[in-house]
Scaffold this active site. Sequence first.
Site, PDB file in Angstrom:
ATOM      1  N   SER A  14       0.834  -1.212   0.000  1.00 36.66           N
ATOM      2  CA  SER A  14       0.000   0.000   0.000  1.00 36.66           C
ATOM      3  C   SER A  14       0.863   1.254   0.000  1.00 36.66           C
ATOM      4  O   SER A  14       0.636   2.174  -0.790  1.00 36.66           O
ATOM      5  CB  SER A  14      -0.907   0.023   1.234  1.00 36.66           C
ATOM      6  OG  SER A  14      -1.773  -1.080   1.225  1.00 36.66           O
ATOM      7  N   ARG A  37       0.256   8.028   5.905  1.00 35.88           N
ATOM      8  CA  ARG A  37      -0.650   7.204   6.726  1.00 35.88           C
ATOM      9  C   ARG A  37      -2.085   7.700   6.609  1.00 35.88           C
ATOM     10  O   ARG A  37      -3.028   6.909   6.595  1.00 35.88           O
ATOM     11  CB  ARG A  37      -0.190   7.142   8.197  1.00 35.88           C
ATOM     12  CG  ARG A  37      -1.003   6.157   9.044  1.00 35.88           C
ATOM     13  CD  ARG A  37      -0.246   5.602  10.243  1.00 35.88           C
ATOM     14  NE  ARG A  37       0.870   4.772   9.869  1.00 35.88           N
ATOM     15  CZ  ARG A  37       0.777   3.480   9.539  1.00 35.88           C
ATOM     16  NH1 ARG A  37      -0.390   2.850   9.576  1.00 35.88           N
ATOM     17  NH2 ARG A  37       1.841   2.809   9.187  1.00 35.88           N
ATOM     18  N   HIS A  40      -3.298   6.435   3.314  1.00 36.24           N
ATOM     19  CA  HIS A  40      -3.500   4.989   3.468  1.00 36.24           C
ATOM     20  C   HIS A  40      -4.851   4.689   4.120  1.00 36.24           C
ATOM     21  O   HIS A  40      -5.536   3.730   3.774  1.00 36.24           O
ATOM     22  CB  HIS A  40      -2.347   4.446   4.326  1.00 36.24           C
ATOM     23  CG  HIS A  40      -2.433   2.998   4.674  1.00 36.24           C
ATOM     24  ND1 HIS A  40      -2.713   2.555   5.940  1.00 36.24           N
ATOM     25  CD2 HIS A  40      -2.296   1.888   3.921  1.00 36.24           C
ATOM     26  CE1 HIS A  40      -2.728   1.230   5.942  1.00 36.24           C
ATOM     27  NE2 HIS A  40      -2.479   0.801   4.744  1.00 36.24           N
TER      28      HIS A  40
END
Lengths: 205, 205
Positions: A14, A37, A40
């Site tokens: 990812s 993050r 994500h």
Amino acid sequence: MKYIKDPREIEKRSFEIITKELGDRKFNHREDKIIKRVIHTTADFEYADLLEIHPEAIDKGIKALKDGSYIYTDTQMIKAGINKRKLSTLGGKVCNLVHDKEVVKEAKERGVTRSMVAIEKACDNKNIKIFAIGNAPTALFQLINLIKEGKAKPELIVGVPVGFVGAKESKDALMNINVPYIITKGRKGGSTVSAAIINALLYLI
Amino acid sequence: MKYIKDPREIEKRSFEIITKELGDRKFNHREDKIIKRVIHTTADFEYADLLEIHPEAIDKGIKALKDGSYIYTDTQMIKAGINKRKLSTLGGKVCNLVHDKEVVKEAKERGVTRSMVAIEKACDNKNIKIFAIGNAPTALFQLINLIKEGKAKPELIVGVPVGFVGAKESKDALMNINVPYIITKGRKGGSTVSAAIINALLYLI
């Protein structure tokens, strides 16, 4: 059906995809970890532009976490999303008071949000040095008021309330007081974004 | 600072703004409630295009909720976000097993995600008729496998895993089995989206 089942492999792949699709956009190491993050968590690349990180925010946040400070969250969802195992190894914990019986009663009596009353109570707890606001602009406005009145002095505010009434305005107000912040400009944000930012800070330690 | 403090007024104003900005886009009454609640939760109008609701999904979901069925969620965040007070008045409850000790142990031994093992265990509980998947594509893939093998027969799957590895593919696979679904096409979705969809169904009752 064939698909990747190893959680570490999924996360690694990812972040490789996110890095590739961000292309030429580069951030410094620690900001990079936070921005990626959040992407994500949301699959929304707009956050690369929306995130705004005060120059002292990462240092202050990491120091507070290392010192075992508590984190106040304005929703149970953020509390559920924070890596509490990692946090507890540092001596920290997550607090949320919106379901507190006294808070519910007082909010009804005053005709204000439970989030507002809960923030007032949270400011009485001197172990709470980080506030993570992902839902209620009213909570962030109230926190800003309490700071202006000298009743609160957080090390870091993660100010990412989401929505159409007050969210943008509360974040604009946060940028105008002298407290380190991490925000998402405009309407976007939310509990998952808030938890992702706190977790990114935890993983930087 | 002046800002709206009454939570009902905030919600009312928010939905007025969403309706106005959606402009000419019209949906039937029940789909409208779901789509607008997801936009309310994310401040992301893309969801008006990304949400895809199977023709039987709302009927089946509402019936299952009225019957007091349990909801399995793949994250604690979704569980935290669902209106459990409303759900409990119908006799329902929310289950999540990713932190179950047996699940954690077995996932490690098999080198697969906890979400996958948790889904297997959830399918043994015949009270669980609704699955709300907001995070792990592996959970959704596994659920689809179990349905194909005749080991699960949910009334509704809210399939909104988010991310870059398997999220889109798992939702594509879900649309090809014969179970009513509510999905978000592509990469986007998440725990807040999943909880918003379940809450919209609860508020339709």
